[in-house]
Design a protein around this motif. Structure first.
Motif, PDB file in Angstrom:
ATOM      1  N   VAL A 170      -7.622  15.835  14.824  1.00  6.03           N
ATOM      2  CA  VAL A 170      -8.631  14.952  14.238  1.00  6.03           C
ATOM      3  C   VAL A 170      -8.062  13.532  14.195  1.00  6.03           C
ATOM      4  N   PHE A 171      -8.842  12.594  14.729  1.00  9.70           N
ATOM      5  CA  PHE A 171      -8.439  11.192  14.851  1.00  9.70           C
ATOM      6  C   PHE A 171      -9.417  10.338  14.047  1.00  9.70           C
ATOM      7  N   LEU A 172      -8.897   9.355  13.292  1.00  7.52           N
ATOM      8  CA  LEU A 172      -9.716   8.439  12.492  1.00  7.52           C
ATOM      9  C   LEU A 172      -9.369   7.008  12.856  1.00  7.52           C
ATOM     10  N   THR A 173     -10.390   6.197  13.088  1.00 13.84           N
ATOM     11  CA  THR A 173     -10.146   4.785  13.412  1.00 13.84           C
ATOM     12  C   THR A 173      -9.750   4.011  12.151  1.00 13.84           C
ATOM     13  N   GLY A 174      -9.262   2.786  12.343  1.00  9.94           N
ATOM     14  CA  GLY A 174      -8.947   1.913  11.210  1.00  9.94           C
ATOM     15  C   GLY A 174      -7.510   1.958  10.760  1.00  9.94           C
ATOM     16  N   GLY A 175      -6.604   2.560  11.553  1.00 15.00           N
ATOM     17  CA  GLY A 175      -5.198   2.600  11.161  1.00 15.00           C
ATOM     18  C   GLY A 175      -4.939   3.424   9.922  1.00 15.00           C
ATOM     19  N   PRO A 176      -5.323   4.685   9.890  1.00 17.63           N
ATOM     20  CA  PRO A 176      -5.192   5.487   8.670  1.00 17.63           C
ATOM     21  C   PRO A 176      -3.748   5.889   8.392  1.00 17.63           C
ATOM     22  N   GLN A 177      -3.524   6.279   7.147  1.00 22.15           N
ATOM     23  CA  GLN A 177      -2.264   6.859   6.704  1.00 22.15           C
ATOM     24  C   GLN A 177      -2.543   8.258   6.166  1.00 22.15           C
ATOM     25  N   PRO A 178      -1.536   9.120   6.131  1.00 19.73           N
ATOM     26  CA  PRO A 178      -1.748  10.427   5.517  1.00 19.73           C
ATOM     27  C   PRO A 178      -2.215  10.268   4.073  1.00 19.73           C
ATOM     28  N   GLY A 179      -3.260  10.994   3.702  1.00 18.23           N
ATOM     29  CA  GLY A 179      -3.811  10.883   2.359  1.00 18.23           C
ATOM     30  C   GLY A 179      -2.918  11.543   1.329  1.00 18.23           C
ATOM     31  N   GLY A 180      -3.059  11.095   0.104  1.00 10.44           N
ATOM     32  CA  GLY A 180      -2.228  11.632  -0.971  1.00 10.44           C
ATOM     33  C   GLY A 180      -2.928  12.673  -1.814  1.00 10.44           C
ATOM     34  N   GLY A 181      -4.122  13.099  -1.429  1.00 14.69           N
ATOM     35  CA  GLY A 181      -4.883  14.065  -2.204  1.00 14.69           C
ATOM     36  C   GLY A 181      -4.410  15.483  -1.984  1.00 14.69           C
ATOM     37  N   PRO A 182      -5.113  16.439  -2.575  1.00 14.05           N
ATOM     38  CA  PRO A 182      -4.695  17.847  -2.492  1.00 14.05           C
ATOM     39  C   PRO A 182      -5.006  18.522  -1.165  1.00 14.05           C
ATOM     40  N   TYR A 183      -5.718  17.825  -0.256  1.00 18.48           N
ATOM     41  CA  TYR A 183      -6.105  18.421   1.024  1.00 18.48           C
ATOM     42  C   TYR A 183      -5.552  17.584   2.161  1.00 18.48           C
ATOM     43  N   PRO A 184      -5.216  18.218   3.296  1.00 21.08           N
ATOM     44  CA  PRO A 184      -4.762  17.422   4.447  1.00 21.08           C
ATOM     45  C   PRO A 184      -5.817  16.369   4.783  1.00 21.08           C
ATOM     46  N   SER A 185      -5.391  15.109   4.882  1.00 22.86           N
ATOM     47  CA  SER A 185      -6.381  14.060   5.084  1.00 22.86           C
ATOM     48  C   SER A 185      -5.760  12.841   5.734  1.00 22.86           C
ATOM     49  N   LEU A 186      -6.627  11.991   6.247  1.00 19.35           N
ATOM     50  CA  LEU A 186      -6.290  10.656   6.724  1.00 19.35           C
ATOM     51  C   LEU A 186      -7.055   9.677   5.851  1.00 19.35           C
ATOM     52  N   ALA A 187      -6.364   8.624   5.356  1.00 27.70           N
ATOM     53  CA  ALA A 187      -6.963   7.716   4.380  1.00 27.70           C
ATOM     54  C   ALA A 187      -6.952   6.284   4.889  1.00 27.70           C
ATOM     55  N   VAL A 188      -8.057   5.573   4.605  1.00 30.55           N
ATOM     56  CA  VAL A 188      -8.194   4.159   4.949  1.00 30.55           C
ATOM     57  C   VAL A 188      -8.698   3.420   3.714  1.00 30.55           C
ATOM     58  N   ASN A 189      -8.049   2.273   3.376  1.00 27.52           N
ATOM     59  CA  ASN A 189      -8.480   1.440   2.259  1.00 27.52           C
ATOM     60  C   ASN A 189      -9.189   0.200   2.792  1.00 27.52           C
ATOM     61  N   ARG A 190     -10.327  -0.117   2.201  1.00 26.23           N
ATOM     62  CA  ARG A 190     -11.093  -1.282   2.620  1.00 26.23           C
ATOM     63  C   ARG A 190     -11.786  -1.897   1.406  1.00 26.23           C
ATOM     64  N   SER A 191     -12.265  -3.120   1.598  1.00 26.13           N
ATOM     65  CA  SER A 191     -13.123  -3.769   0.616  1.00 26.13           C
ATOM     66  C   SER A 191     -14.372  -4.267   1.333  1.00 26.13           C
ATOM     67  N   ILE A 192     -15.496  -4.320   0.593  1.00 25.34           N
ATOM     68  CA  ILE A 192     -16.775  -4.734   1.169  1.00 25.34           C
ATOM     69  C   ILE A 192     -17.381  -5.819   0.285  1.00 25.34           C
ATOM     70  N   ASP A 193     -17.759  -6.903   0.898  1.00 22.23           N
ATOM     71  CA  ASP A 193     -18.481  -7.958   0.181  1.00 22.23           C
ATOM     72  C   ASP A 193     -19.933  -7.552   0.008  1.00 22.23           C
ATOM     73  N   PRO A 194     -20.632  -8.179  -0.929  1.00 21.92           N
ATOM     74  CA  PRO A 194     -22.050  -7.856  -1.132  1.00 21.92           C
ATOM     75  C   PRO A 194     -22.853  -8.020   0.164  1.00 21.92           C
ATOM     76  N   GLY A 195     -23.663  -7.021   0.450  1.00 18.68           N
ATOM     77  CA  GLY A 195     -24.508  -7.051   1.635  1.00 18.68           C
ATOM     78  C   GLY A 195     -23.815  -6.668   2.916  1.00 18.68           C
ATOM     79  N   GLU A 196     -22.511  -6.451   2.881  1.00 18.26           N
ATOM     80  CA  GLU A 196     -21.766  -6.111   4.095  1.00 18.26           C
ATOM     81  C   GLU A 196     -21.728  -4.598   4.328  1.00 18.26           C
ATOM     82  N   THR A 197     -21.358  -4.232   5.561  1.00 23.45           N
ATOM     83  CA  THR A 197     -21.221  -2.827   5.950  1.00 23.45           C
ATOM     84  C   THR A 197     -19.869  -2.615   6.600  1.00 23.45           C
ATOM     85  N   ARG A 198     -19.189  -1.555   6.225  1.00 16.97           N
ATOM     86  CA  ARG A 198     -17.934  -1.154   6.867  1.00 16.97           C
ATOM     87  C   ARG A 198     -18.149   0.206   7.526  1.00 16.97           C
TER      88      ARG A 198
END
Length: 667
Positions: A170-198
């Motif tokens: 499984v591949f995820l765009t956006g330069g992910p890192q291994p997630g720190g949750g209880p399940y195997p995951s890939l994690a990406v952090n972002r911010s969104i301005d009002p009216g924007e879409t990520r």
């Protein structure tokens, strides 16, 4: 294309598979996915499969962390998921995990060994919002496999595992890192301005080599989504009929039925000239360990004519697909005009003669999309196929009223009159019965051949087929029971419709003297109820008369239809008296029953003459009344296949049957 808003309580079918119109659909190694919006461990908006039972489960689902709140359970979302668009290989849902953040979740299966998706987060609030998206993947493999886990490949982090001979990545765009949750995951952090879409895209691929899986997943994630979506929209809009009934639930059910029907198709192969279909395509299906489909179940081992006829009717906007199904059957026609009962991607057509519905299919298609060239192409094969039904192999008494060779042909193989596997089944040989359903099919088929001839300007051929259709209509009418207001089967040779009744019984081997006489010629059944699993070589000899003619016949193992601890043989001859029966080859604890074969049972196929347009108005009204009669076929959830079960086994016989058996036993 219509925008939908389907959620809990609405008709839903959220299974997607590779669509051969847009990419590769591998008949022998196909991965189908189902989107589940509730439940699971943990509860999540999860895309799941088993890779055709090569894993216990594979789930892909998102976790959203917004303003310190982590959410994956749709039941606690601010706005639960609603299905907005659906196609055989694509779905679009919308939801709001928290107030102010809308999510569009897209799922796409571009080919049989890969799937992909996008999550688009839209900020509807008045302030910037930071979020973390985790793409979680749970793989529960069988023994020898490996659950998903983070792995660096080609300078990026991916999730990889092992399930049988597959190495899913499984591949995820956006330069992910291994997630720190209880399940195997890939994690990406972002911010969104009002009216924007990520938007973040992901892809999964499951080939036999992890590097090959990684390459395929990366290429899939990099494909341009908007042109692909536009093409999927356009093709499906052109081939789907939109129905507006005034009831949104019915509208959705009719649209989803077309989506499901399209999803059942695979492209053409060497064995068939046109696309064909399976009858079920689910996450647990689609993998052939032998690699050639010879180990597939019935739902993947070929198609019957009734299934093709029905499926073509579900897809009124894709007549060329119905034409292709008919061409597939004609491609397997031999030089004598025979078309096999079943055809498919796993090999040559099979066994029995196909039921007579192919001319009806051709005319149905032509009515929706007139095509004289198509009718001219298929007419010769259809005519020679129908004529095959009137050869001695299928019309054994030569009276112009053919018989089925096997219950499979009728599309109702569970009919207890002819089955030893159904509770209370009689197990008679269907070839000894003239069925009004078959006569009605042939009548309708000949009527369609007459209409085809008329459309092609062939007056002589039209007259010939019209005359044949009228003859079959009269034969169908000869099966009408005016007292009961229904069509009943009749014995092939006597053309009578006797009621079944017990004649005698034995335990183990022996000779039973009966001296039984019958008012009319009857056909007899020999029913063996076996006390254990050991192999039997039964021999049953019947001695009696038909009229003044003395006769005897012997029924051996090959003459019996075998079920679970049960076997039934049907006499080849008719009897007006039965003097004695002799049984050999049985265990001393086995029980042998002798019965008059019953021809009075009602079943739903009795309404086929109505479909064929045979009965006059008064008869049609009586049939319709029976259809809604709560004591006959009027079940609140639709007409049952059989309104009652007539043939109790000796383990639970009807009281009157038991009484008669006891009387004969004492005698």
């Amino acid at each position: 294309m219509r925008e939908w808003s389907l959620g809990p309580g609405d008709p839903l079918e959220m299974v997607i598979s590779a669509d051969f119109r847009f990419g590769s659909a591998d008949f022998f190694n196909d991965h189908t996915w189902e989107l589940v919006t509730a439940g699971g461990d943990p509860p999540a908006l999860a895309l799941r499969t088993t890779f055709g039972l090569r894993a216990r489960s594979m789930r892909i689902f998102p976790r959203f962390t917004i303003a310190g709140q982590t959410l994956s359970n749709p039941a606690v979302f601010f706005s639960p998921p609603r299905l907005r668009r659906f196609y055989p290989n694509f779905m679009l849902l919308e939801c709001s995990p928290v107030q102010g953040i809308d999510v569009q979740a897209e799922y796409w299966v571009p080919a049989s060994q890969t799937c992909a998706g996008r999550f688009s987060l839209i900020n509807k609030a008045e302030t910037p919002i930071s979020f973390q998206l985790e793409l979680c993947v749970q793989l529960v493999p069988f023994e020898g496999g490996r659950p998903m886990g983070p792995l660096p490949m080609q300078s990026v982090h991916v999730l990889a595992g092992q399930a049988g001979d597959l190495a899913p990545v499984v591949f995820l765009t956006g330069g992910p890192q291994p997630g720190g949750g209880p399940y195997p995951s890939l994690a990406v952090n972002r911010s969104i301005d009002p009216g924007e879409t990520r938007t973040l895209a992901w892809a999964e691929a499951a080939l036999s080599d992890p590097k090959a899986s990684m390459e395929l997943a990366r290429r899939t994630a990099a494909q341009p989504w908007e042109p692909t979506r536009a093409r999927i929209d356009l093709v499906n809009t052109a081939q789907t009929v939109e129905v507006s009934t005034g009831d949104p639930a019915w509208d959705a059910a009719l649209a989803l039925s077309q989506k499901t029907a399209f999803r059942l198709f695979f492209g053409k192969r060497k064995s068939l000239p046109c696309p064909t279909f399976v009858t079920s395509r689910q996450p647990d299906q689609g993998y052939s360990p032998r690699g050639d489909g010879s180990d597939y179940p019935t739902s993947w081992s070929g198609q019957t004519v009734p299934e093709a006829y029905y499926l073509a009717g579900v897809l009124p906007g894709a007549c060329e697909w119905g034409e292709g199904l008919l061409r597939n059957f004609l491609a397997g026609q031999n030089g004598e005009g025979v078309i096999g009962w079943k055809t498919g991607l796993t090999g040559s057509p099979s066994g029995w003669l196909a039921p007579p519905l192919l001319a009806s299919l051709a005319w149905q298609i032509h009515q929706r999309q007139p095509n004289l060239d198509f009718l001219r192409e298929v007419q010769p094969g259809l005519q020679s196929f129908v004529e095959n039904w009137f050869t001695p192999a299928h019309d054994r008494d030569g009276d112009g009223f053919p018989e089925w060779d096997h219950p499979f042909q009728s599309g109702f193989e569970e009919n207890p009159v002819f089955s030893v596997w159904e509770s209370g089944g009689q197990g008679a040989d269907i070839s000894t019965s003239e069925r009004p359903a078959l006569a009605a099919m042939l009548c309708h088929e000949m009527g369609c051949l007459a209409k085809i001839a008329e459309a092609l300007g062939e007056a002589e051929s039209q007259e010939r087929w019209t005359s044949k259709a009228e003859a079959l209509a009269l034969l169908t009418e000869s099966c009408w029971d005016a007292r009961r207001g229904v069509y009943l089967s009749r014995d092939r040779d006597s053309h009578l419709c006797p009621k079944g009744k017990p004649v005698g019984r034995l335990r183990g081997n022996g000779v039973l003297s009966l001296e039984k006489t019958f008012k009319e010629p009857v056909r007899l059944l020999v029913r063996l109820e076996l006390s254990g699993p050991a192999t039997r070589k039964p021999v049953a000899t019947l001695t009696g008369r038909q009229g003044e003619m003395f006769q005897t016949e012997t029924l051996e193992r090959v003459d019996f239809q075998w079920g679970a601890h049960l076997a039934v043989a049907t006499s080849r001859k008719l009897y007006t008296s039965l003097d004695s029966v002799k049984v050999a080859g049985m265990s001393k604890h086995d029980r042998v029953f002798f019965r008059v074969a019953d021809f009075t049972a009602e079943d739903v196929t009795a309404f086929l003459p109505l479909w064929a347009g045979i009965p006059q108005q008064e008869q049609a009204i009586r049939l319709a009344q029976n259809l809604f009669d709560p004591d006959r076929f009027g079940d609140p959830f639709g007409a049952p296949a059989c309104p009652t079960v007539h043939y109790a086994t000796s383990r639970s016989p009807a009281p009157e049957v038991q009484a008669e058996m006891d009387r004969i036993g004492r005698a």
